[in-house]
Design a protein around this motif. Structure first.
Motif, PDB file in Angstrom:
ATOM      1  N   UNK A 451       0.808  -1.230   0.000  1.00  0.00           N
ATOM      2  CA  UNK A 451       0.000   0.000   0.000  1.00  0.00           C
ATOM      3  C   UNK A 451       0.833   1.269   0.000  1.00  0.00           C
ATOM      4  N   UNK A 452       2.062   1.204   0.535  1.00  0.00           N
ATOM      5  CA  UNK A 452       2.882   2.418   0.599  1.00  0.00           C
ATOM      6  C   UNK A 452       3.439   2.806  -0.771  1.00  0.00           C
ATOM      7  N   UNK A 453       3.356   1.903  -1.756  1.00  0.00           N
ATOM      8  CA  UNK A 453       3.931   2.200  -3.071  1.00  0.00           C
ATOM      9  C   UNK A 453       2.882   2.759  -4.029  1.00  0.00           C
ATOM     10  N   UNK A 454       3.235   3.836  -4.749  1.00  0.00           N
ATOM     11  CA  UNK A 454       2.293   4.398  -5.717  1.00  0.00           C
ATOM     12  C   UNK A 454       2.095   3.467  -6.912  1.00  0.00           C
ATOM     13  N   UNK A 455       0.899   3.527  -7.490  1.00  0.00           N
ATOM     14  CA  UNK A 455       0.517   2.655  -8.603  1.00  0.00           C
ATOM     15  C   UNK A 455       0.074   3.533  -9.763  1.00  0.00           C
ATOM     16  N   UNK A 463      -1.434   8.482 -16.440  1.00  0.00           N
ATOM     17  CA  UNK A 463      -0.676   9.364 -15.544  1.00  0.00           C
ATOM     18  C   UNK A 463      -1.468   9.572 -14.260  1.00  0.00           C
ATOM     19  N   UNK A 464      -0.737  10.044 -13.254  1.00  0.00           N
ATOM     20  CA  UNK A 464      -1.337  10.150 -11.923  1.00  0.00           C
ATOM     21  C   UNK A 464      -1.112   8.840 -11.188  1.00  0.00           C
ATOM     22  N   UNK A 465      -1.280   8.875  -9.895  1.00  0.00           N
ATOM     23  CA  UNK A 465      -0.996   7.692  -9.068  1.00  0.00           C
ATOM     24  C   UNK A 465      -2.099   7.437  -8.064  1.00  0.00           C
ATOM     25  N   UNK A 466      -2.463   6.169  -7.910  1.00  0.00           N
ATOM     26  CA  UNK A 466      -3.258   5.738  -6.770  1.00  0.00           C
ATOM     27  C   UNK A 466      -2.297   5.024  -5.813  1.00  0.00           C
ATOM     28  N   UNK A 467      -2.746   4.714  -4.610  1.00  0.00           N
ATOM     29  CA  UNK A 467      -1.967   3.996  -3.582  1.00  0.00           C
ATOM     30  C   UNK A 467      -0.843   4.891  -3.016  1.00  0.00           C
ATOM     31  N   UNK A 468      -0.505   4.605  -1.781  1.00  0.00           N
ATOM     32  CA  UNK A 468       0.614   5.292  -1.145  1.00  0.00           C
ATOM     33  C   UNK A 468       0.313   6.766  -0.881  1.00  0.00           C
ATOM     34  N   UNK A 469       1.342   7.472  -0.432  1.00  0.00           N
ATOM     35  CA  UNK A 469       1.164   8.900  -0.139  1.00  0.00           C
ATOM     36  C   UNK A 469       0.806   9.669  -1.405  1.00  0.00           C
ATOM     37  N   UNK A 470       1.421   9.258  -2.538  1.00  0.00           N
ATOM     38  CA  UNK A 470       1.099   9.941  -3.806  1.00  0.00           C
ATOM     39  C   UNK A 470      -0.376   9.752  -4.144  1.00  0.00           C
ATOM     40  N   UNK A 471      -0.901   8.550  -3.838  1.00  0.00           N
ATOM     41  CA  UNK A 471      -2.308   8.263  -4.117  1.00  0.00           C
ATOM     42  C   UNK A 471      -3.234   9.093  -3.252  1.00  0.00           C
ATOM     43  N   UNK A 472      -2.847   9.365  -2.020  1.00  0.00           N
ATOM     44  CA  UNK A 472      -3.657  10.246  -1.163  1.00  0.00           C
ATOM     45  C   UNK A 472      -3.599  11.677  -1.706  1.00  0.00           C
ATOM     46  N   UNK A 473      -2.380  12.127  -2.038  1.00  0.00           N
ATOM     47  CA  UNK A 473      -2.228  13.517  -2.512  1.00  0.00           C
ATOM     48  C   UNK A 473      -2.953  13.744  -3.840  1.00  0.00           C
ATOM     49  N   UNK A 474      -3.088  12.683  -4.613  1.00  0.00           N
ATOM     50  CA  UNK A 474      -3.752  12.781  -5.926  1.00  0.00           C
ATOM     51  C   UNK A 474      -5.161  13.369  -5.790  1.00  0.00           C
ATOM     52  N   UNK A 475      -5.789  13.152  -4.638  1.00  0.00           N
ATOM     53  CA  UNK A 475      -7.172  13.600  -4.454  1.00  0.00           C
ATOM     54  C   UNK A 475      -7.248  14.823  -3.542  1.00  0.00           C
TER      55      UNK A 475
END
Ligand code: NDP
Length: 517
Positions: A451-455, A463-475
């Motif tokens: 879960x900590x790794x962006x997908x 483009x864009x990322x789900x999962x991980x901190x990047x996935x949280x920041x995406x929204x």
């Protein structure tokens, strides 16, 4: 709540979130194995989608006001609800998508794990923090926080109807947004079940997660209503249409698209482990996996042994609808034609085709594709260039790992991939140079379960990322705030500054930065 009750609830009103009289047209979801009707769902038009999003807007404010702890507590209740009903949901996934029950359990397990991580890490990733104000604003305090966007539209595919949309839903909710989810027309019952489960587990925030059902037009309506961001998972072709529709309302998009992922098997690889992983990566879920392995580049040193190990394994695989089957039918009947075309085209171009399974007669009629290995496929064939999305694997002999990497990267896609090598340094170097969003070394697909790794992908994979901190920041949107703590004797950003202030500033900058050459 039993499955039957869920389906009663969802039939005709998509989990009760939209007035059943708001739309009259309906569509059936049918089981890919046998064609039985799984459920009947409304085709929500733009007006119905608009009403749902309007309810979500109200809910979004209440949901955001709960704060990280309030949301974490409710997301935990949802996770617990799903975990207690895994078999019920897995049974529905099995019926509507076709995959074996055990694979559905694995998929739901991953989704539950991501829910836990997103809820548990949202505060740390997004919460208010002080940052250094730097030299020029030393008399100020500087604050950074990541605020929710509002309402997130999620459009999901049918191949992993729980795990894939949850990669957006869980992270968007944990970040403080409300979500309106449009599941694929092939798996609306699973989407409606997820929303009904939310209402049951989190009754005080029921409208924070709602579902609308229908065809492509229902998803496109999310862009027009509009939502505050649209997270799309699906094919590159549809992704382009969704982006075009969202451009009209300047709605930002997250694109999780297809892939043509490659595995590199190097001279010193554990060949048996690589073959085992390649077969799972290519054939599990009937090959209908965006991060599935579709191509293998094996070096001369290991090619023959690798091909033998793969073909031996593949002979023991059998698609079917029964409990012993390795994988199920194609979820979308039309996908059969794509797979057939890729195999036929490769064969016509001189490829050797190794079809697995005990014997062709053992395959039930219908949407079952035998596990298929293609050897010596020309690099310009559709089986190498286009996403096949079936239980097929091409294996190509290459001189060394460098040639393997060059060929692996020679694609418009760039979602994920795998490297098999005994050398940590070499494998890490290859992984870094693989043109993809994710790479696993000495395994396949593992990054999706961390879960900590962006997908997410590059190129035609989106483009864009789900999962991980990047996935949280995406929204979220980053919010910057400064607060003056003490006034400076000389205010440079005032028309009242002294005439010599600029000279003094230039002298200071010369002392601080001028010595760097
Ligand atoms: P599609 O692109 O056909 O559809 C994806 C979703 O978009 C569906 O819900 C579909 O609805 C909807 N849709 C279709 N047309 C429109 C439109 N004009 N506007 C808005 N929404 C629309 O993909 P599939 O469902 O066939 O999914 C398979 C694809 O998804 C593969 O390419 C796979 O690689 C990719 N994928 C990518 C993942 C990733 O994370 N990168 C993960 C999983 C899959 P409907 O079904 O009702 O037409």
């Amino acid at each position: 709540m039993s499955l039957a009750e869920q389906l009663d609830t969802v039939t005709g009103s998509a989990a009760g979130t939209v007035d059943r009289h708001a739309t009259t047209e309906t569509f059936e979801s049918t089981a890919p194995a046998g064609g039985a009707v799984v459920g009947v769902f409304p085709v929500h038009d733009e007006a119905a989608v608009g009403k749902t999003v309007a309810r979500a807007r109200v809910a979004a404010q209440q949901w955001a006001a709960l704060g990280f702890d309030g949301r974490k507590q409710r997301l935990s209740a949802y996770r617990g609800y799903l975990a207690r009903r895994m078999h019920e949901l897995a049974d529905l996934v099995h019926r509507e998508n076709g995959k074996p029950h055990a694979d559905a359990i694995l998929e739901i397990t991953l989704a539950v794990d991501h829910l836990a991580w997103a809820a548990g890490h949202a505060r740390k990733a997004l919460g208010p923090r002080r940052v250094s104000p730097g030299l020029l604003a030393a008399n100020h305090a500087a604050y950074l926080e990541y605020q929710p966007l509002g309402v997130i539209g999620v459009i999901g595919p049918w191949n992993y109807p729980v795990f894939t949309p949850m990669g957006s839903i869980a992270y968007a909710l944990a970040a403080g947004n409300a979500v309106v989810f449009k599941p694929s027309e092939h798996t609306p019952a699973v989407g409606a079940w997820l929303a009904a489960a939310w209402r049951a587990a989190v009754p005080d925030s029921a409208d924070a997660f709602q579902v609308v059902t229908g065809y492509g037009a229902t998803g496109a309506a999310l862009c027009r209503v509009p939502v505050d961001k649209l997270a799309f998972t699906g094919s590159a072709a549809t992704g382009k249409k969704v982006m075009a529709a969202c451009a009209e309302t300047l709605t930002p998009v997250l694109m999780e698209l297809g892939g043509k992922d490659a595995m590199i098997v190097d001279d010193d690889a554990d060949v048996a482990a690589a073959a085992d992983a390649a077969v799972w990566g290519a054939m599990s879920n009937g090959g209908q996996t965006c991060i599935g392995i579709e191509r293998v580049y094996a070096t001369e040193a290991v090619y023959d042994r690798f091909v033998e190990a793969v073909t031996t394994q593949v002979r023991s695989l059998r698609p079917g609808a029964d409990g012993e089957a390795t994988y199920g039918p194609m979820t979308m009947a039309s996908q059969m034609e794509v797979v057939r075309r890729h195999v036929a085209d490769a064969e016509a171009a001189g490829a050797r085709v190794v079809t697995g399974g005990p014997s062709a007669d053992a395959f039930p009629a219908g949407g079952y594709v035998p596990p298929t290995v293609l050897l010596d496929v020309p690099e310009d064939s559709p089986a190498i260039k286009e996403e096949t999305f079936g239980p097929t694997l091409t294996i190509t002999r290459v001189r060394d790992a460098e040639e393997a990497l060059r060929r692996a990267n020679d694609t418009t896609y760039g979602l994920a991939g795998a490297i098999f090598s005994a050398s940590k340094e070499k494998a890490m170097d290859l992984a870094r140079r693989m043109r993809s969003g994710m790479t696993s070394i000495n395994s396949v697909l593992t990054f999706a379960s961390v879960p900590a790794l962006p997908f997410g992908g590059v190129g035609d994979s989106g483009f864009g990322r789900i999962h991980g901190e990047d996935g949280l920041k995406e929204f979220t949107r980053a919010k910057a705030i400064t607060r003056q703590r003490v006034p400076l004797p000389v205010n440079l950003m005032s028309f009242g500054r002294p005439a010599n202030a600029a000279d003094a500033l230039a002298r200071v900058m010369g002392m601080v930065h001028g010595r760097h050459r």
